[in-house]
Write a protein that holds these residues in place. Structure first.
Motif, PDB file in Angstrom:
ATOM      1  N   MET A  54       0.829  -1.205   0.000  1.00  7.83           N
ATOM      2  CA  MET A  54       0.000   0.000   0.000  1.00  7.83           C
ATOM      3  C   MET A  54       0.866   1.259   0.000  1.00  7.83           C
ATOM      4  N   MET A  55       1.956   1.249   0.748  1.00  3.38           N
ATOM      5  CA  MET A  55       2.868   2.385   0.739  1.00  3.38           C
ATOM      6  C   MET A  55       3.530   2.538  -0.625  1.00  3.38           C
ATOM      7  N   LEU A  56       3.889   1.422  -1.250  1.00  5.72           N
ATOM      8  CA  LEU A  56       4.457   1.480  -2.594  1.00  5.72           C
ATOM      9  C   LEU A  56       3.440   2.023  -3.596  1.00  5.72           C
ATOM     10  N   SER A  57       2.191   1.622  -3.458  1.00  8.53           N
ATOM     11  CA  SER A  57       1.140   2.115  -4.340  1.00  8.53           C
ATOM     12  C   SER A  57       0.957   3.624  -4.192  1.00  8.53           C
ATOM     13  N   ILE A  58       0.967   4.109  -2.961  1.00  8.11           N
ATOM     14  CA  ILE A  58       0.835   5.553  -2.730  1.00  8.11           C
ATOM     15  C   ILE A  58       2.024   6.305  -3.317  1.00  8.11           C
ATOM     16  N   LEU A  59       3.229   5.746  -3.185  1.00  8.17           N
ATOM     17  CA  LEU A  59       4.421   6.376  -3.759  1.00  8.17           C
ATOM     18  C   LEU A  59       4.331   6.446  -5.276  1.00  8.17           C
ATOM     19  N   ALA A  75       3.193   9.468 -10.277  1.00 12.26           N
ATOM     20  CA  ALA A  75       2.310   9.592 -11.441  1.00 12.26           C
ATOM     21  C   ALA A  75       1.574  10.924 -11.445  1.00 12.26           C
ATOM     22  N   LEU A  76       1.266  11.431 -10.259  1.00  9.94           N
ATOM     23  CA  LEU A  76       0.588  12.727 -10.157  1.00  9.94           C
ATOM     24  C   LEU A  76       1.461  13.844 -10.723  1.00  9.94           C
ATOM     25  N   LEU A  77       2.734  13.821 -10.388  1.00 12.05           N
ATOM     26  CA  LEU A  77       3.659  14.840 -10.896  1.00 12.05           C
ATOM     27  C   LEU A  77       3.878  14.678 -12.395  1.00 12.05           C
ATOM     28  N   VAL A  78       4.064  13.440 -12.854  1.00 14.33           N
ATOM     29  CA  VAL A  78       4.299  13.197 -14.281  1.00 14.33           C
ATOM     30  C   VAL A  78       3.088  13.589 -15.107  1.00 14.33           C
ATOM     31  N   SER A  79       1.894  13.237 -14.639  1.00 12.95           N
ATOM     32  CA  SER A  79       0.678  13.561 -15.384  1.00 12.95           C
ATOM     33  C   SER A  79       0.445  15.069 -15.450  1.00 12.95           C
ATOM     34  N   THR A  80       0.767  15.768 -14.380  1.00 16.63           N
ATOM     35  CA  THR A  80       0.609  17.229 -14.384  1.00 16.63           C
ATOM     36  C   THR A  80       1.469  17.868 -15.469  1.00 16.63           C
ATOM     37  N   VAL A  81       2.680  17.350 -15.656  1.00 21.86           N
ATOM     38  CA  VAL A  81       3.562  17.887 -16.702  1.00 21.86           C
ATOM     39  C   VAL A  81       3.018  17.576 -18.092  1.00 21.86           C
ATOM     40  N   GLY A 111       2.425   8.837 -17.145  1.00 20.05           N
ATOM     41  CA  GLY A 111       1.734   9.098 -15.888  1.00 20.05           C
ATOM     42  C   GLY A 111       0.497   8.231 -15.718  1.00 20.05           C
ATOM     43  N   GLY A 112      -0.271   8.064 -16.794  1.00 17.61           N
ATOM     44  CA  GLY A 112      -1.445   7.200 -16.724  1.00 17.61           C
ATOM     45  C   GLY A 112      -1.092   5.749 -16.466  1.00 17.61           C
ATOM     46  N   LEU A 113      -0.023   5.271 -17.099  1.00 18.48           N
ATOM     47  CA  LEU A 113       0.405   3.888 -16.882  1.00 18.48           C
ATOM     48  C   LEU A 113       0.881   3.670 -15.442  1.00 18.48           C
ATOM     49  N   LEU A 114       1.553   4.673 -14.881  1.00 18.39           N
ATOM     50  CA  LEU A 114       1.969   4.569 -13.473  1.00 18.39           C
ATOM     51  C   LEU A 114       0.755   4.524 -12.553  1.00 18.39           C
ATOM     52  N   PHE A 115      -0.266   5.291 -12.874  1.00 19.13           N
ATOM     53  CA  PHE A 115      -1.505   5.235 -12.091  1.00 19.13           C
ATOM     54  C   PHE A 115      -2.147   3.847 -12.180  1.00 19.13           C
ATOM     55  N   ILE A 116      -2.171   3.287 -13.388  1.00 18.33           N
ATOM     56  CA  ILE A 116      -2.764   1.955 -13.561  1.00 18.33           C
ATOM     57  C   ILE A 116      -2.001   0.919 -12.747  1.00 18.33           C
ATOM     58  N   LEU A 117      -0.658   0.990 -12.785  1.00 17.93           N
ATOM     59  CA  LEU A 117       0.155   0.064 -12.001  1.00 17.93           C
ATOM     60  C   LEU A 117      -0.114   0.230 -10.507  1.00 17.93           C
ATOM     61  N   SER A 118      -0.225   1.476 -10.057  1.00 21.38           N
ATOM     62  CA  SER A 118      -0.510   1.729  -8.650  1.00 21.38           C
ATOM     63  C   SER A 118      -1.865   1.157  -8.245  1.00 21.38           C
ATOM     64  N   ALA A 161      -9.122   3.430 -13.393  1.00 19.46           N
ATOM     65  CA  ALA A 161      -9.977   4.095 -14.382  1.00 19.46           C
ATOM     66  C   ALA A 161      -9.397   5.441 -14.799  1.00 19.46           C
ATOM     67  N   GLY A 162      -8.941   6.229 -13.828  1.00 21.78           N
ATOM     68  CA  GLY A 162      -8.351   7.514 -14.156  1.00 21.78           C
ATOM     69  C   GLY A 162      -7.076   7.379 -14.958  1.00 21.78           C
ATOM     70  N   GLY A 163      -6.237   6.404 -14.609  1.00 22.62           N
ATOM     71  CA  GLY A 163      -5.023   6.170 -15.371  1.00 22.62           C
ATOM     72  C   GLY A 163      -5.300   5.730 -16.795  1.00 22.62           C
ATOM     73  N   ALA A 164      -6.374   4.966 -16.989  1.00 19.28           N
ATOM     74  CA  ALA A 164      -6.743   4.563 -18.349  1.00 19.28           C
ATOM     75  C   ALA A 164      -7.128   5.762 -19.199  1.00 19.28           C
ATOM     76  N   PHE A 165      -7.856   6.711 -18.621  1.00 20.18           N
ATOM     77  CA  PHE A 165      -8.202   7.930 -19.359  1.00 20.18           C
ATOM     78  C   PHE A 165      -6.964   8.752 -19.694  1.00 20.18           C
ATOM     79  N   LEU A 166      -6.037   8.846 -18.746  1.00 19.22           N
ATOM     80  CA  LEU A 166      -4.836   9.655 -18.967  1.00 19.22           C
ATOM     81  C   LEU A 166      -3.908   9.029 -20.004  1.00 19.22           C
ATOM     82  N   SER A 167      -3.842   7.715 -20.034  1.00 25.22           N
ATOM     83  CA  SER A 167      -2.923   7.046 -20.951  1.00 25.22           C
ATOM     84  C   SER A 167      -3.527   6.756 -22.305  1.00 25.22           C
ATOM     85  N   CYS A 168      -4.771   7.128 -22.527  1.00 26.18           N
ATOM     86  CA  CYS A 168      -5.445   6.867 -23.796  1.00 26.18           C
ATOM     87  C   CYS A 168      -4.933   7.844 -24.850  1.00 26.18           C
TER      88      CYS A 168
END
Length: 208
Positions: free
Chosen positions: A77-82, A87-93, A115-122, A168-175
């Motif tokens: 869970m800590m790894l997922s949050i990290l 991914a939050l920083l990468v997606s913002t850029v 960033g979206g792929l990192l969210f999906i992995l998380s 779901a959010g990561g899928a939208f970002l990585s589309c």
């Protein structure tokens, strides 16, 4: 690259999912046990609580004395949050609504996809470790005396919801193909008048 509105929707879902994941990690009701009608025992990843009308909580003193499912779930869970924070920083850029790398649209698109792929992995890590935790609780519940065993609590459902929202959010970002058909149709429409004008100009040139 996905449209700006789709990216904003994905980013919002990831933010909500990340907040739910953090909340679930800190919640104490990962598993629960009722002794009698009033006495309750709750076990979380960081502390345990017990009591009747008022519950008292204590932090886990030793990591090595904890059950393996608690140790593994806490770590993942800590790894997922990290990963979600990165991914939050990468997606913002990489999002269209920001002004980072406006002179490099291809690199900006790839950054948003990463960033979206990192969210999906998380999100996958969260869902998998939560499901594994639940399966252990169910296995112990069936193998032992049911009145003395634990059941999984509300934090499990919050964690599942957080992981699914992040996926779901990561899928939208990585589309990257969501708006490609629209851009291709626009480019074709721009090409059609020019081709028709050239075809209409050719007969006139033949008469001159």
């Amino acid at each position: 690259m996905a449209s700006s509105g789709l990216q904003l929707l994905g980013f919002f879902l990831c933010m909500v999912g990340l907040a739910a994941t953090v909340g679930a990690t800190l919640m104490v009701e990962w598993k629960k046990q009722y002794q009698g009608k009033t006495h309750r025992i709750y076990e979380g990843l960081w502390m345990s609580c017990s009591g009747n009308e008022r519950t008292t909580c204590e932090l886990h003193q030793s990591l090595l004395k904890l059950p393996i499912e608690v140790q593994a779930t806490r770590s993942v869970m800590m790894l997922s949050i990290l990963l979600s924070s990165v991914a939050l920083l990468v997606s913002t850029v990489g999002m269209k609504c920001t002004h980072f790398m406006d002179d490099k649209p291809d690199t900006k698109s790839i950054t948003a996809m990463i960033g979206g792929l990192l969210f999906i992995l998380s999100g996958l890590l969260t869902v998998i470790i939560t499901s594994w935790y639940v399966s252990n609780i169910v296995h112990i519940f069936k193998a032992s005396h049911r009145l003395e065993s634990y059941e999984f609590g509300k934090a499990v459902f919050v964690s599942w919801a957080g992981g699914l929202l992040v996926i779901a959010g990561g899928a939208f970002l990585s589309c990257r193909r969501c708006s490609r058909s629209g851009s291709e149709s626009i480019s074709v429409n721009h090409l059609l008048p020019s081709s028709s004008s050239t075809s209409s100009s050719n007969p006139k040139s033949n008469y001159v």
